[in-house]
Enzyme design. Structure first.
Site, PDB file in Angstrom:
ATOM      1  CG  ASN A   9      -1.715   1.237   1.385  1.00 58.31           C
ATOM      2  OD1 ASN A   9      -1.764   2.069   0.467  1.00 58.31           O
ATOM      3  ND2 ASN A   9      -2.371   1.398   2.525  1.00 58.31           N
ATOM      4  CE  LYS A  11      -0.043   3.169   4.763  1.00 57.98           C
ATOM      5  NZ  LYS A  11       0.078   3.260   6.210  1.00 57.98           N
ATOM      6  CG  HIS A  95      -5.681   1.923   5.315  1.00 55.14           C
ATOM      7  ND1 HIS A  95      -5.228   2.823   6.243  1.00 55.14           N
ATOM      8  CD2 HIS A  95      -4.675   1.042   5.121  1.00 55.14           C
ATOM      9  CE1 HIS A  95      -3.984   2.499   6.587  1.00 55.14           C
ATOM     10  NE2 HIS A  95      -3.628   1.419   5.918  1.00 55.14           N
ATOM     11  CD  GLU A  97      -2.691   5.469   6.827  1.00 53.00           C
ATOM     12  OE1 GLU A  97      -2.625   5.533   5.592  1.00 53.00           O
ATOM     13  OE2 GLU A  97      -1.798   4.953   7.539  1.00 53.00           O
ATOM     14  CD  GLU A 182      -3.296  -2.341   7.359  1.00 57.82           C
ATOM     15  OE1 GLU A 182      -2.246  -2.634   6.774  1.00 57.82           O
ATOM     16  OE2 GLU A 182      -3.883  -1.262   7.195  1.00 57.82           O
ATOM     17  N   GLY A 188       2.852   2.463  10.711  1.00 54.28           N
ATOM     18  CA  GLY A 188       3.797   3.562  10.512  1.00 54.28           C
ATOM     19  C   GLY A 188       4.554   3.953  11.765  1.00 54.28           C
TER      20      GLY A 188
HETATM   21  P1  13P Z   1       3.317   0.490   7.613  1.00 61.20           P
HETATM   22  O1  13P Z   1       3.812  -0.801   7.014  1.00 61.20           O
HETATM   23  O2  13P Z   1       4.032   1.694   7.133  1.00 61.20           O
HETATM   24  O3  13P Z   1       3.209   0.413   9.103  1.00 61.20           O
HETATM   25  O4  13P Z   1       1.793   0.667   7.068  1.00 61.20           O
HETATM   26  C1  13P Z   1       0.907  -0.368   7.227  1.00 61.20           C
HETATM   27  C2  13P Z   1      -0.329  -0.045   6.475  1.00 61.20           C
HETATM   28  O5  13P Z   1      -1.089   0.819   6.878  1.00 61.20           O
HETATM   29  C3  13P Z   1      -0.598  -0.794   5.238  1.00 61.20           C
HETATM   30  O6  13P Z   1      -1.883  -0.565   4.771  1.00 61.20           O
END
Ligand code: 13P
Length: 270
Positions: A9, A11, A95, A97, A182, A188
């Site tokens: 992903n 992002k 997600h 986010e 997740e 992150g």
């Molecule tokens: P990270 O691997 O940067 O922690 O992100 C995970 C994520 O949100 C994947 O969708």
């Protein structure tokens, strides 16, 4: 036997030049892998660029979000058909986010302010149903906030997200669903969820899928872990019974790191 999955992903990273370089790098390292399903989810602006890079490989394309209506006056939104026309087979839905439960426009904190996109269990469900109806395979995200984990409500939160997301999905369509657990506090942050605990929650999710459908559907559904998956922790995660792969943010932005993750996922199939 569930095929291991490694999904990147990206992002909000990579303009088209950067996307081409990264996708070409991933294809060079893991493009011919057959024992793992590799999915790249670049930003929408780079879907066609990445689709071009992966065309002679086994790598699949996914989007990061979609809207549930087929067309109309929805400025800035993208339909399933538009994503299909860019070459997408998969779409990430719900997600953390994009879920609206920890952001408000009144917030001063930049991170909280960014989390105002407003997906709810209900919009996630609409998107899942619309994706499946159009022939896109949803990667449904679920996961608890740190405060929810501390309050001991992880399983309740995750189970209710999964049930809500799958409302009205047929058993036949369930074969095209991937779920990604997740934990929000691990995304992150570099703070990976302990592999045993990630496995326990993924197993709990599998139990929910069995309750919603049946054991066969649950046994064949790919359930991923996401949250600070890196080359140095991926083996411990992939060894787990209920973890069928990773949904990876940061480490998917480096072709070499992601290539390592793909190789470990493919090895776990043996
Ligand atoms: P990270 O691997 O940067 O922690 O992100 C995970 C994520 O949100 C994947 O969708």
């Amino acid at each position: 036997m569930r095929k291991p999955v490694m999904a990147g992903n990206w992002k909000m990273n990579c303009n088209n030049d950067e996307a081409k370089e990264l996708a070409d790098g991933v294809v060079a390292r893991g493009g011919q892998v057959e024992d793992a399903l590799v999915i790249l989810c670049p930003p929408a602006t780079a879907l066609t660029t990445v689709n071009d890079s992966i065309k002679n490989s086994n790598v699949k394309l996914g989007a990061q979000n979609m809207f549930w209506e087929q067309s109309g006056a929805y400025t800035g939104e993208l339909s399933a058909d538009m994503l299909l026309s860019c070459g997408c087979e998969y779409v990430i839905i719900g997600h953390s986010e994009r879920r609206g439960r920890f952001g408000s426009v009144d917030e001063e904190d930049a991170e909280a302010l960014a989390a105002i996109f407003g997906d709810t269990d209900e919009t996630v469900n609409r998107k899942v149903v619309a994706a499946l109806a159009a022939g896109l395979k949803p990667i449904i995200c679920c996961g608890e906030l740190l405060s929810e984990r501390q309050a001991g409500s992880t399983d309740d939160v995750v189970a209710s997200q999964v049930k809500a997301a799958l409302e009205g999905v047929s058993e036949a369509d369930a074969a095209n669903v991937i779920i990604a657990y997740e934990p929000v506090w691990a995304i992150g942050t570099g703070e990976v969820c302990d592999a045993d605990e990630a496995n326990r929650v993924c197993g709990m999710v599998r139990g929910v899928v069995a309750e919603v459908f049946n054991e066969d559907v649950a046994d064949s559904m790919q359930i991923l872990y996401g949250g600070s998956v890196k080359p140095n922790n991926v083996e411990g995660l992939m060894e787990q019974e209920h973890i069928d792969g990773g949904l990876v943010g940061g480490a998917s932005l480096d072709a070499e790191s992601f290539g390592t993750l793909i190789a470990v996922a493919a090895d776990s199939a043996k």
